[in-house]
Design a protein around this motif. Sequence first.
Motif, short mmCIF file in Angstrom:
data_model
loop_
_atom_site.label_atom_id
_atom_site.label_comp_id
_atom_site.label_asym_id
_atom_site.label_seq_id
_atom_site.Cartn_x
_atom_site.Cartn_y
_atom_site.Cartn_z
N UNK A 89 0.82 -1.21 0.00
CA UNK A 89 0.00 0.00 0.00
C UNK A 89 0.85 1.26 0.00
N UNK A 90 2.14 1.12 0.22
CA UNK A 90 3.02 2.29 0.26
C UNK A 90 3.03 2.99 -1.09
N UNK A 91 2.81 4.29 -1.07
CA UNK A 91 2.74 5.07 -2.30
C UNK A 91 2.50 6.54 -1.93
N UNK A 92 2.55 7.38 -2.94
CA UNK A 92 2.04 8.74 -2.78
C UNK A 92 0.55 8.69 -3.13
N UNK A 93 -0.26 9.19 -2.24
CA UNK A 93 -1.71 9.17 -2.41
C UNK A 93 -2.18 10.56 -2.84
N UNK A 94 -3.01 10.57 -3.87
CA UNK A 94 -3.53 11.82 -4.43
C UNK A 94 -5.06 11.82 -4.38
N UNK A 95 -5.64 12.94 -4.08
CA UNK A 95 -7.07 13.04 -4.23
C UNK A 95 -7.38 13.77 -5.54
N UNK A 96 -8.55 13.49 -6.07
CA UNK A 96 -8.98 14.06 -7.34
C UNK A 96 -10.42 14.52 -7.23
N UNK A 97 -10.66 15.71 -7.75
CA UNK A 97 -12.01 16.26 -7.80
C UNK A 97 -12.45 16.27 -9.24
N UNK A 98 -13.62 15.75 -9.48
CA UNK A 98 -14.16 15.67 -10.85
C UNK A 98 -15.44 16.49 -10.92
N UNK A 99 -15.37 17.59 -11.68
CA UNK A 99 -16.54 18.45 -11.81
C UNK A 99 -17.51 17.93 -12.86
N UNK A 100 -17.05 16.95 -13.63
CA UNK A 100 -17.85 16.47 -14.75
C UNK A 100 -17.29 16.95 -16.08
N UNK A 101 -16.54 18.04 -16.04
CA UNK A 101 -15.87 18.53 -17.25
C UNK A 101 -14.45 18.95 -16.99
N UNK A 102 -14.00 18.95 -15.75
CA UNK A 102 -12.62 19.25 -15.39
C UNK A 102 -12.19 18.33 -14.26
N UNK A 103 -10.90 18.03 -14.23
CA UNK A 103 -10.31 17.24 -13.17
C UNK A 103 -9.25 18.07 -12.45
N UNK A 104 -9.25 17.97 -11.12
CA UNK A 104 -8.26 18.65 -10.32
C UNK A 104 -7.59 17.64 -9.39
N UNK A 105 -6.29 17.82 -9.20
CA UNK A 105 -5.50 16.90 -8.38
C UNK A 105 -4.86 17.64 -7.23
N UNK A 106 -4.70 16.93 -6.11
CA UNK A 106 -3.92 17.44 -5.02
C UNK A 106 -2.44 17.21 -5.27
N UNK A 107 -1.64 17.66 -4.32
CA UNK A 107 -0.19 17.57 -4.48
C UNK A 107 0.35 16.22 -4.03
N UNK A 108 -0.47 15.44 -3.34
CA UNK A 108 -0.06 14.12 -2.90
C UNK A 108 0.45 14.10 -1.47
N UNK A 109 0.26 12.96 -0.83
CA UNK A 109 0.77 12.75 0.52
C UNK A 109 1.38 11.35 0.58
N UNK A 110 2.55 11.25 1.16
CA UNK A 110 3.31 10.00 1.16
C UNK A 110 2.82 9.06 2.27
N UNK A 111 2.59 7.83 1.90
CA UNK A 111 2.27 6.78 2.87
C UNK A 111 3.38 5.73 2.78
N UNK A 112 4.02 5.46 3.89
CA UNK A 112 5.08 4.46 3.96
C UNK A 112 4.66 3.38 4.94
N UNK A 113 4.72 2.14 4.50
CA UNK A 113 4.34 1.01 5.35
C UNK A 113 5.57 0.14 5.53
N UNK A 114 6.09 0.16 6.73
CA UNK A 114 7.35 -0.56 6.97
C UNK A 114 7.49 -0.81 8.46
N UNK A 115 8.13 -1.93 8.75
CA UNK A 115 8.42 -2.24 10.15
C UNK A 115 9.82 -1.77 10.53
#
Length: 115
Positions: A89-115
């Motif tokens: 699951x480790x990755x940069x996670x992005x949210x996306x907003x879809x207006x129906x005719x445009x897409x917008x992205x966030x800058x991302x947030x890092x998730x690290x899964x490690x012991x």
Amino acid sequence: QVQLVESGGGLVQPGGSLRLSCTASRRFFSFNNMGWYRQAPGKEREWVASVYVGGITDYADSVKGRFTISRDNAKNTVYLHMNSLKPEDAAVYYCRLNTGYELYWGQGTQVTVSS
């Protein structure tokens, strides 16, 4: 211009939990479909989950039963509750907003899964 600000990423041990947040600077947020995507190093960006107008949700098979997407329209915010996290699951996670005719992205947030 719509801005999406993500937060909540970090380092977590396998089996742990995190909650990601994404707040949008957009009026009429409740009329937009929202999604979470992720991108691991060397891999393409992949869809994780979506919450649609009205609250209907959908999930990628890889996270179904472990992740929950939700939205708070009063706060213009979408959440991703992640449980039973795995190293894959480790990755940069992005949210996306879809207006129906445009897409917008966030800058991302890092998730690290490690012991």
